[in-house]
Design an enzyme around this catalytic site. Structure first.
Site, PDB file in Angstrom:
ATOM      1  N   CYS A 158       0.834  -1.207   0.000  1.00 15.37           N
ATOM      2  CA  CYS A 158       0.000   0.000   0.000  1.00 15.37           C
ATOM      3  C   CYS A 158       0.865   1.253   0.000  1.00 15.37           C
ATOM      4  CB  CYS A 158      -0.952   0.018   1.199  1.00 15.37           C
ATOM      5  SG  CYS A 158      -2.101   1.407   1.209  1.00 15.37           S
ATOM      6  N   GLU A 191      -2.066  -1.187  -5.644  1.00 14.56           N
ATOM      7  CA  GLU A 191      -0.984  -2.146  -5.465  1.00 14.56           C
ATOM      8  C   GLU A 191      -0.492  -2.556  -6.839  1.00 14.56           C
ATOM      9  OE1 GLU A 191       1.725  -3.068  -3.945  1.00 14.56           O
ATOM     10  OE2 GLU A 191       0.450  -3.131  -2.159  1.00 14.56           O
TER      11      GLU A 191
END
Length: 224
Positions: free
Chosen positions: A2, A106
């Site tokens: 993240c 991501e």
């Protein structure tokens, strides 16, 4: 892990959702929040105990840091070691926070091309509340820097094809426990999200550059 996320919701909407008190921050919407940037964070005020919505810098600077220029400023903390790591344990015990996000990004490693970015959001369309920690650092001259990091854990089955880690997502009934408003087993919240929580779709590599910051970053790639 993240390393980017989106939060274009206005502070007023975030304040209503998380029931914060006090003045609201002046912040522009962002579809590409990146490390070292200011972002909205929900935290329990250390003096009055009420929830506040504040702008903190992404990249944790512990209060005991001597040289800011040499500081590591980690953007994430591992759930498995957050309670024992010297970098994070004090913040985990006393300064937990929630980071509002519409979605996070991501990158999936590929064999013959640059990594493919994906957007991850809640299936129900609601705002994500990512588990975080915050710190306050003061320079010898009195400058104050408040910063945060996001806690990450092992990926669930939805995320595993893309990356082996994912942020810890705190559900609304657990917000009081996470923020320290109620007593309980905080460590029990450091788990992957249930499998039906998230949806995933590929997006343009435009998101790779923090300078690109518009709603089109969330647009799914056309089907091939």
């Amino acid at each position: 892990m993240c390393g980017r996320y989106a939060n274009s919701l206005p502070p007023e909407a975030i304040a209503r959702l998380f029931r914060t008190a006090g003045a609201l921050p002046n912040v522009a919407p962002s579809w590409n929040v990146a490390p070292r940037q200011p972002a909205m964070v929900v935290r329990r005020h250390p003096e009055i105990g009420a929830r506040h919505l504040d702008l903190l810098t992404w990249g944790l600077v512990p209060h005991w840091t001597k040289d800011l220029r040499a500081a590591r400023r980690p953007i994430s903390a591992r759930a498995e070691t957050v309670a024992t790591s010297p970098m994070f344990r004090d913040a985990f015990a006393r300064r937990r926070a929630l980071i509002p996000a519409q979605a996070f990004y991501e990158w999936q490693r590929t064999e013959n091309a640059p990594k493919q970015p994906y957007t991850i959001a809640r299936r129900d369309g609601e705002t994500l509340a990512l588990a975080g920690l915050w710190e306050g650092w003061r320079s010898p001259e009195g400058e104050v820097l408040r910063s945060f990091a996001i806690i990450v854990t092992a990926a669930n089955a939805t995320m595993a094809p893309i990356h082996d880690r994912m942020p810890v997502i705190v559900e609304p009934p657990d917000w009081p426990l996470w923020l320290g408003e109620t007593e309980g087993d905080v460590a029990s919240l450091l788990r992957p999200a249930p499998e039906d929580t998230l949806r995933v779709w590929p997006v343009s590599t435009r998101v790779n550059r923090p300078a690109n910051n518009d709603a089109e970053l969330l647009a799914p790639l056309p089907a091939v």
